[in-house]
Design a protein around this motif. Structure first.
Motif, PDB file in Angstrom:
ATOM      1  N   ARG A  56      -4.605 -51.446 -59.700  1.00  0.00           N
ATOM      2  CA  ARG A  56      -3.460 -51.425 -60.003  1.00  0.00           C
ATOM      3  C   ARG A  56      -2.846 -52.722 -60.727  1.00  0.00           C
ATOM      4  O   ARG A  56      -3.674 -53.750 -60.285  1.00  0.00           O
ATOM      5  N   LEU A  57      -2.034 -52.710 -61.436  1.00  0.00           N
ATOM      6  CA  LEU A  57      -1.602 -53.862 -62.195  1.00  0.00           C
ATOM      7  C   LEU A  57      -0.331 -54.448 -61.622  1.00  0.00           C
ATOM      8  O   LEU A  57       0.650 -53.555 -61.279  1.00  0.00           O
ATOM      9  N   THR A  58      -0.198 -55.502 -61.009  1.00  0.00           N
ATOM     10  CA  THR A  58       0.928 -56.237 -60.604  1.00  0.00           C
ATOM     11  C   THR A  58       2.006 -56.426 -61.582  1.00  0.00           C
ATOM     12  O   THR A  58       1.927 -56.362 -62.848  1.00  0.00           O
ATOM     13  N   ALA A  59       3.108 -56.962 -61.205  1.00  0.00           N
ATOM     14  CA  ALA A  59       4.154 -57.082 -62.334  1.00  0.00           C
ATOM     15  C   ALA A  59       3.946 -58.202 -62.956  1.00  0.00           C
ATOM     16  O   ALA A  59       4.549 -58.403 -64.138  1.00  0.00           O
ATOM     17  N   ASP A  60       3.312 -59.263 -62.728  1.00  0.00           N
ATOM     18  CA  ASP A  60       2.953 -60.244 -63.522  1.00  0.00           C
ATOM     19  C   ASP A  60       1.376 -60.139 -64.181  1.00  0.00           C
ATOM     20  O   ASP A  60       0.794 -61.136 -64.600  1.00  0.00           O
ATOM     21  N   GLY A  61       0.909 -58.957 -64.101  1.00  0.00           N
ATOM     22  CA  GLY A  61      -0.183 -58.704 -64.764  1.00  0.00           C
ATOM     23  C   GLY A  61      -1.567 -58.835 -64.220  1.00  0.00           C
ATOM     24  O   GLY A  61      -2.555 -58.961 -65.014  1.00  0.00           O
ATOM     25  N   HIS A  62      -1.683 -58.966 -63.011  1.00  0.00           N
ATOM     26  CA  HIS A  62      -3.044 -58.845 -62.180  1.00  0.00           C
ATOM     27  C   HIS A  62      -3.448 -57.802 -61.748  1.00  0.00           C
ATOM     28  O   HIS A  62      -2.547 -56.970 -61.314  1.00  0.00           O
ATOM     29  N   LEU A  63      -4.681 -57.660 -62.096  1.00  0.00           N
ATOM     30  CA  LEU A  63      -5.363 -56.459 -61.406  1.00  0.00           C
ATOM     31  C   LEU A  63      -5.674 -56.657 -59.984  1.00  0.00           C
ATOM     32  O   LEU A  63      -6.697 -57.268 -59.711  1.00  0.00           O
ATOM     33  N   VAL A  64      -5.198 -55.875 -58.861  1.00  0.00           N
ATOM     34  CA  VAL A  64      -5.500 -55.923 -57.574  1.00  0.00           C
ATOM     35  C   VAL A  64      -6.210 -54.684 -56.913  1.00  0.00           C
ATOM     36  O   VAL A  64      -5.812 -53.457 -57.658  1.00  0.00           O
ATOM     37  N   CYS A  65      -6.763 -54.862 -55.938  1.00  0.00           N
ATOM     38  CA  CYS A  65      -7.591 -53.559 -55.406  1.00  0.00           C
ATOM     39  C   CYS A  65      -6.641 -53.019 -54.317  1.00  0.00           C
ATOM     40  O   CYS A  65      -6.913 -53.426 -53.352  1.00  0.00           O
ATOM     41  N   VAL A  66      -6.087 -52.003 -54.776  1.00  0.00           N
ATOM     42  CA  VAL A  66      -4.945 -51.352 -53.794  1.00  0.00           C
ATOM     43  C   VAL A  66      -4.883 -49.874 -54.398  1.00  0.00           C
ATOM     44  O   VAL A  66      -4.949 -49.424 -55.538  1.00  0.00           O
ATOM     45  N   HIS A  67      -5.030 -48.890 -53.504  1.00  0.00           N
ATOM     46  CA  HIS A  67      -5.344 -47.485 -53.752  1.00  0.00           C
ATOM     47  C   HIS A  67      -3.919 -46.912 -53.955  1.00  0.00           C
ATOM     48  O   HIS A  67      -3.603 -46.345 -55.029  1.00  0.00           O
ATOM     49  N   ASP A  68      -2.912 -47.050 -52.865  1.00  0.00           N
ATOM     50  CA  ASP A  68      -1.687 -46.427 -52.999  1.00  0.00           C
ATOM     51  C   ASP A  68      -0.715 -47.050 -54.036  1.00  0.00           C
ATOM     52  O   ASP A  68      -0.727 -48.203 -53.975  1.00  0.00           O
ATOM     53  N   ARG A  69       0.152 -46.403 -54.676  1.00  0.00           N
ATOM     54  CA  ARG A  69       1.271 -46.682 -55.422  1.00  0.00           C
ATOM     55  C   ARG A  69       2.198 -47.765 -54.532  1.00  0.00           C
ATOM     56  O   ARG A  69       2.467 -48.788 -54.902  1.00  0.00           O
ATOM     57  N   ARG A  70       2.406 -47.594 -53.252  1.00  0.00           N
ATOM     58  CA  ARG A  70       3.312 -48.477 -52.337  1.00  0.00           C
ATOM     59  C   ARG A  70       2.205 -49.327 -51.629  1.00  0.00           C
ATOM     60  O   ARG A  70       1.135 -48.809 -51.197  1.00  0.00           O
ATOM     61  N   SER A  82       3.395 -52.197 -58.516  1.00  0.00           N
ATOM     62  CA  SER A  82       3.690 -52.439 -59.831  1.00  0.00           C
ATOM     63  C   SER A  82       5.021 -53.146 -60.092  1.00  0.00           C
ATOM     64  O   SER A  82       5.280 -53.925 -60.968  1.00  0.00           O
ATOM     65  N   THR A  83       5.833 -53.295 -59.069  1.00  0.00           N
ATOM     66  CA  THR A  83       7.147 -54.206 -58.932  1.00  0.00           C
ATOM     67  C   THR A  83       6.861 -55.560 -58.172  1.00  0.00           C
ATOM     68  O   THR A  83       8.021 -56.349 -58.378  1.00  0.00           O
ATOM     69  N   LEU A  84       5.772 -55.731 -57.820  1.00  0.00           N
ATOM     70  CA  LEU A  84       5.613 -56.977 -57.125  1.00  0.00           C
ATOM     71  C   LEU A  84       4.671 -57.869 -57.706  1.00  0.00           C
ATOM     72  O   LEU A  84       3.722 -57.546 -58.444  1.00  0.00           O
ATOM     73  N   GLU A  85       4.874 -59.231 -57.689  1.00  0.00           N
ATOM     74  CA  GLU A  85       4.112 -60.293 -58.301  1.00  0.00           C
ATOM     75  C   GLU A  85       2.933 -60.585 -57.386  1.00  0.00           C
ATOM     76  O   GLU A  85       2.977 -60.365 -56.376  1.00  0.00           O
ATOM     77  N   LEU A  86       1.793 -60.895 -57.969  1.00  0.00           N
ATOM     78  CA  LEU A  86       0.681 -61.445 -57.195  1.00  0.00           C
ATOM     79  C   LEU A  86       0.954 -62.299 -55.930  1.00  0.00           C
ATOM     80  O   LEU A  86       0.545 -62.048 -55.017  1.00  0.00           O
ATOM     81  N   ALA A  87       1.956 -63.249 -56.297  1.00  0.00           N
ATOM     82  CA  ALA A  87       2.021 -64.239 -55.213  1.00  0.00           C
ATOM     83  C   ALA A  87       2.695 -63.478 -53.849  1.00  0.00           C
ATOM     84  O   ALA A  87       2.405 -63.623 -52.560  1.00  0.00           O
ATOM     85  N   GLU A  88       3.599 -62.485 -54.084  1.00  0.00           N
ATOM     86  CA  GLU A  88       4.305 -61.728 -52.983  1.00  0.00           C
ATOM     87  C   GLU A  88       3.268 -60.752 -52.501  1.00  0.00           C
ATOM     88  O   GLU A  88       3.137 -60.814 -51.135  1.00  0.00           O
ATOM     89  N   LEU A  89       2.255 -60.115 -53.112  1.00  0.00           N
ATOM     90  CA  LEU A  89       1.407 -59.491 -52.328  1.00  0.00           C
ATOM     91  C   LEU A  89       0.195 -60.266 -51.675  1.00  0.00           C
ATOM     92  O   LEU A  89      -0.043 -59.768 -50.693  1.00  0.00           O
TER      93      LEU A  89
END
Length: 280
Positions: A56-70, A82-89
């Motif tokens: 999934r794509l983060t709010a700041d454009g990084h692809l992260v390995c997460v299945h669920d939308r939330r 998609s509404t969170l930035e990489l640093a938050e995640l």
């Protein structure tokens, strides 16, 4: 690994053509928290032929390995990826939700709780001495639509994985339930093989063994295979491959071996590998 098919699909040699690849679903996720580096490291150690991940794509454009939308189910946080930035995640704990079964005196393993980016996973794959594959599923629908595939194409190019698969080398496949996403990836990275994922709602027009244009592999829900086992024969008759998911029960593994699927995607790669070896 054996030879490479015309469409770039990894396969075993003719002498072992009925031996399926074993692909670890979100890593060895029965034993470790899904999509964590620890889960993938364990799958590699167990001997998996390939690894599967959702991106999934983060709010700041990084692809992260997460299945669920939330993030709620697999982390200690709340919110939409998609509404969170990489640093938050990266500030969330992605491992404690799954029982660790570790001694209290042991030093906590950060690989068990850290967010995994696609770039970090690709680095791990390329550092593996033996050839190993990565099946990457882009999740849709998403607010970013085609930006997900465009970013995936960029990342693969950065890692030298956007070209044709080669025998004895690491390989990549893109997968999606979205026909638009699969077609988009074919345009962006024509040399990267794609997998069209199907489940109970498989379009009627594809039940005869056909697939979207340019796609040569069907990723089939094992529940669909139980009810319609001839799907494998129909796909093979058209020169296609069949990847079965998610195959954890011993009776489902036996069914896949009997039907001759080309890859088994499982949360329990070691158990499937043992079953495959016993069936030879």
């Amino acid at each position: 690994m054996g030879r490479v098919l015309d469409d770039g699909a990894p396969a075993h040699s003719a002498a072992t053509r009925h031996t399926p690849l074993v692909i670890a679903h979100r890593g060895s996720s029965q034993a470790e928290p899904e999509h964590t580096l620890k889960a993938y490291q364990r799958a590699i150690e167990e001997g998996a032929d390939g690894l599967e991940c959702d991106v999934r794509l983060t709010a700041d454009g990084h692809l992260v390995c997460v299945h669920d939308r939330r993030v709620n189910r697999t982390s200690n946080g709340r919110g939409i990826v998609s509404t969170l930035e990489l640093a938050e995640l990266e500030g969330l704990d992605w491992g404690s939700w799954k029982a660790a079964h570790e001694d209290d005196d042991e030093v906590p393993d950060r690989n068990r709780g850290q967010l995994l980016t696609l770039r970090a996973l690709l680095t791990t794959v390329l550092e593996t001495k033996r050839p190993i594959g990565l099946a990457i599923e882009t999740k849709h629908p998403t607010r970013y639509a085609g930006l997900v595939e465009r970013q995936l194409a960029k990342v693969l190019a950065d890692f030298g994985l956007a070209g044709p698969p080669e025998p004895g080398k690491h390989w990549v496949r893109m997968m999606s339930f979205s026909q638009l996403a699969v077609q988009r990836m074919r345009q962006l990275c024509p040399d990267v093989p794609t997998v069209y994922l199907v489940e109970d709602s498989m379009p009627l027009r594809f039940r005869d063994g056909s697939l979207p244009k340019g796609v040569h592999t069907a990723g089939v829900d094992v529940r669909l295979l139980r009810r319609h086992p001839r799907i494998v024969e129909r796909q093979h008759s058209r020169g296609h491959q069949v990847f079965a998911w998610t195959v954890d029960r011993p009776e489902d593994v036996d069914l896949c071996l009997e039907l001759g699927v080309d890859a088994i995607i499982s949360n329990r790669p070691r158990d499937v590998l043992d079953a495959v070896r016993s069936a030879r």
